[in-house]
Design an enzyme around this catalytic site. Structure first.
Site, PDB file in Angstrom:
ATOM      1  N   ARG A   8      -1.029  -9.370  12.334  1.00  0.00           N
ATOM      2  CA  ARG A   8      -1.394  -7.866  11.597  1.00  0.00           C
ATOM      3  C   ARG A   8      -2.861  -8.523  10.089  1.00  0.00           C
ATOM      4  O   ARG A   8      -3.132  -8.184   9.606  1.00  0.00           O
ATOM      5  CB  ARG A   8      -0.183  -7.370  10.749  1.00  0.00           C
ATOM      6  CG  ARG A   8      -0.574  -5.964  12.274  1.00  0.00           C
ATOM      7  CD  ARG A   8       1.072  -6.225  12.097  1.00  0.00           C
ATOM      8  NE  ARG A   8       1.450  -5.099  10.913  1.00  0.00           N
ATOM      9  CZ  ARG A   8       2.611  -4.667  10.219  1.00  0.00           C
ATOM     10  NH1 ARG A   8       3.810  -5.552  10.717  1.00  0.00           N
ATOM     11  NH2 ARG A   8       2.460  -4.029   9.064  1.00  0.00           N
TER      12      ARG A   8
ATOM     13  N   ARG B 281      10.950  -1.578  11.618  1.00  0.00           N
ATOM     14  CA  ARG B 281       9.575  -0.975  12.730  1.00  0.00           C
ATOM     15  C   ARG B 281       9.643  -2.025  13.700  1.00  0.00           C
ATOM     16  O   ARG B 281       9.760  -3.954  13.704  1.00  0.00           O
ATOM     17  CB  ARG B 281       8.986  -1.480  11.446  1.00  0.00           C
ATOM     18  CG  ARG B 281       7.805   0.283  11.069  1.00  0.00           C
ATOM     19  CD  ARG B 281       7.144   0.184  10.159  1.00  0.00           C
ATOM     20  NE  ARG B 281       6.159  -0.550  10.275  1.00  0.00           N
ATOM     21  CZ  ARG B 281       4.982  -0.597   9.397  1.00  0.00           C
ATOM     22  NH1 ARG B 281       4.872   0.221   8.474  1.00  0.00           N
ATOM     23  NH2 ARG B 281       3.621  -1.139   9.661  1.00  0.00           N
TER      24      ARG B 281
ATOM     25  N   ARG C 119      12.313  -5.369   5.117  1.00  0.00           N
ATOM     26  CA  ARG C 119      11.492  -3.893   5.408  1.00  0.00           C
ATOM     27  C   ARG C 119      13.250  -3.197   6.221  1.00  0.00           C
ATOM     28  O   ARG C 119      12.880  -3.877   7.331  1.00  0.00           O
ATOM     29  CB  ARG C 119      10.461  -3.584   5.167  1.00  0.00           C
ATOM     30  CG  ARG C 119      10.221  -2.135   5.612  1.00  0.00           C
ATOM     31  CD  ARG C 119       8.234  -2.281   5.512  1.00  0.00           C
ATOM     32  NE  ARG C 119       7.884  -2.353   6.414  1.00  0.00           N
ATOM     33  CZ  ARG C 119       6.498  -2.196   5.998  1.00  0.00           C
ATOM     34  NH1 ARG C 119       5.837  -2.144   5.595  1.00  0.00           N
ATOM     35  NH2 ARG C 119       5.495  -2.677   7.650  1.00  0.00           N
TER      36      ARG C 119
ATOM     37  N   LYS D 254       0.935  -1.251   0.159  1.00  0.00           N
ATOM     38  CA  LYS D 254      -0.208   0.296   0.269  1.00  0.00           C
ATOM     39  C   LYS D 254       0.524   1.287  -0.003  1.00  0.00           C
ATOM     40  O   LYS D 254       0.688   2.523  -0.735  1.00  0.00           O
ATOM     41  CB  LYS D 254      -0.980   0.198   0.992  1.00  0.00           C
ATOM     42  CG  LYS D 254      -1.908  -1.502   1.277  1.00  0.00           C
ATOM     43  CD  LYS D 254      -2.810  -0.952   2.604  1.00  0.00           C
ATOM     44  CE  LYS D 254      -1.790  -1.140   3.772  1.00  0.00           C
ATOM     45  NZ  LYS D 254      -1.705  -2.613   4.273  1.00  0.00           N
TER      46      LYS D 254
ATOM     47  N   ARG E 132      -9.938   0.771   8.094  1.00  0.00           N
ATOM     48  CA  ARG E 132     -10.039  -0.882   8.351  1.00  0.00           C
ATOM     49  C   ARG E 132     -11.118  -1.304   8.454  1.00  0.00           C
ATOM     50  O   ARG E 132     -11.401  -2.294   8.574  1.00  0.00           O
ATOM     51  CB  ARG E 132      -8.683  -0.790   8.599  1.00  0.00           C
ATOM     52  CG  ARG E 132      -7.226  -0.331   8.464  1.00  0.00           C
ATOM     53  CD  ARG E 132      -6.318  -0.661   9.222  1.00  0.00           C
ATOM     54  NE  ARG E 132      -4.731   0.434   8.863  1.00  0.00           N
ATOM     55  CZ  ARG E 132      -3.647  -0.811   9.133  1.00  0.00           C
ATOM     56  NH1 ARG E 132      -3.617  -2.088   9.148  1.00  0.00           N
ATOM     57  NH2 ARG E 132      -2.842   0.216   8.076  1.00  0.00           N
TER      58      ARG E 132
END
Ligand code: AP5
Length: 216
Positions: free
Chosen positions: A165, A154, A124, A13, A88
Site C-alpha cells: 500500500r 484489518r 492498529r 487520515k 487517489r
C-alpha cells in the site's frame, strides 16, 4: 469547503478526519470505510472489491466513484465535507471536480515515513461494529469503548500488504500532488508527531483557509 486528506496507509487520515469532523462539523467520508461496508454487506460491489482490498491494490476508479457519488448526494454534505482516501489518482480528482464543480478546496498531504507507518499499523485495532480506530492502548484490546463491539485486525494490515500500500501510494501520488499544487490548494503536514500536534497544524491551515473564503 471540500477538505481532501492525502497520505500513505497509516499516515493518520482517518484519525485526523474524525477530529476535523468533530471540530468543524464537516462529515468525514472515507472511501475505505464505504468499500469495507459493501464487502461486509456482501453486495455485488463488495464482492468485486474484496480481494483487491485484501491485497492492498487500488479499486478501479469507476467502482469507487459509485460509492462517492451516492454519499455526496446526502443532505449533510451540502455545506462541505472531508474526503479521507479520495481521490487517489489524477483521474479520480478530475471525476470529483466534474461531480461537484464549484466548491473551494483545501488539500492536506499528511507526510510520514514507511518505518513509522509499519510500527503504527502493527498496533492498529478497529471495531468490527462501528469502525472506530484504536492503537492497541492498554485496556482497549478486546472491546470498543464507543459501542462495545469486538476489536479486530484489518485484513490489509499484514506487513507485506502495508508495504505494498505504501509503494502504491508513492507510485500514484505524484500527478495528484502536481495537480493540486498547480491549483494552489495543497498544504503538506508533518504526520510524524503526536495526534494532537498534527491536528494543531491542520487547524492553523484550515482556520486561515475558511476565514479567507468567508471574506471573499
Ligand atoms: P483506506 O481504508 O483508506 O486505507 P489507507 O489509505 O491504507 O489508510 P489507513 O486507513 O490504513 O490509514 P489512515 O491514514 O487512515 O491512518 P489511521 O488514522 O487509521 O483504504 C483501504 C483500501 O480501500 C485501499 O487499499 C484500496 O484497496 C481501497 N480504496 C480506498 N479508497 C480508494 C480509492 N480512492 N481508490 C481506489 N481504492 C481505494 O491511523 C493508523 C494507525 O495509527 C491507527 O492505529 C491510529 O490510532 C494511529 N495513529 C494515527 N495518527 C497517529 C499519530 N500522529 N501518532 C501515533 N499514532 C497515530
Amino acid at each position: 469547503m471540500r477538505i481532501i486528506l492525502l497520505g500513505a496507509a497509516g499516515s493518520g487520515k482517518g484519525t485526523q478526519g474524525q477530529l476535523i469532523e468533530r471540530h468543524y462539523g464537516f462529515p468525514r467520508i472515507s472511501t475505505g470505510d464505504l468499500l469495507r461496508l459493501e464487502v461486509q454487506k456482501g453486495t455485488e460491489l463488495g464482492k468485486m472489491v474484496e480481494e483487491i482490498m485484501k491485497a492492498g491494490q487500488l479499486v478501479a476508479d469507476e467502482l469507487v466513484l459509485e460509492v462517492v457519488k451516492a454519499r455526496l448526494q446526502a443532505q449533510d454534505c451540502r455545506s462541505g465535507y472531508v474526503l479521507d482516501g479520495y481521490p487517489r489518482t489524477l483521474n479520480q480528482a478530475l471525476l470529483l471536480e466534474q461531480l461537484d464543480r464549484s466548491r473551494p478546496e483545501t488539500v492536506l498531504e499528511i507526510q510520514i515515513s514507511e518505518e513509522a507507518v509499519l510500527k503504527r499499523l502493527a498496533g492498529r485495532r478497529v471495531c468490527a461494529q462501528c469502525g472506530a480506530v484504536y492503537n492497541n492502548e492498554p485496556g482497549t484490546e478486546l472491546q470498543c469503548q464507543a459501542c462495545g463491539g469486538k476489536l479486530i485486525i484489518r485484513s490489509d494490515d499484514r506487513p507485506e500488504v502495508i508495504r505494498e500500500r505504501f509503494r502504491i501510494y508513492r507510485e500514484t501520488v505524484g500527478p495528484l500532488l502536481a495537480h493540486y499544487s498547480r491549483k494552489q490548494v495543497l498544504f503538506p503536514v508533518d504526520g510524524d508527531r503526536t495526534v494532537e500536534e498534527v491536528f494543531e497544524a491542520i487547524k492553523l491551515i484550515l482556520d486561515s483557509r475558511i476565514s479567507g473564503h468567508q471574506e471573499n
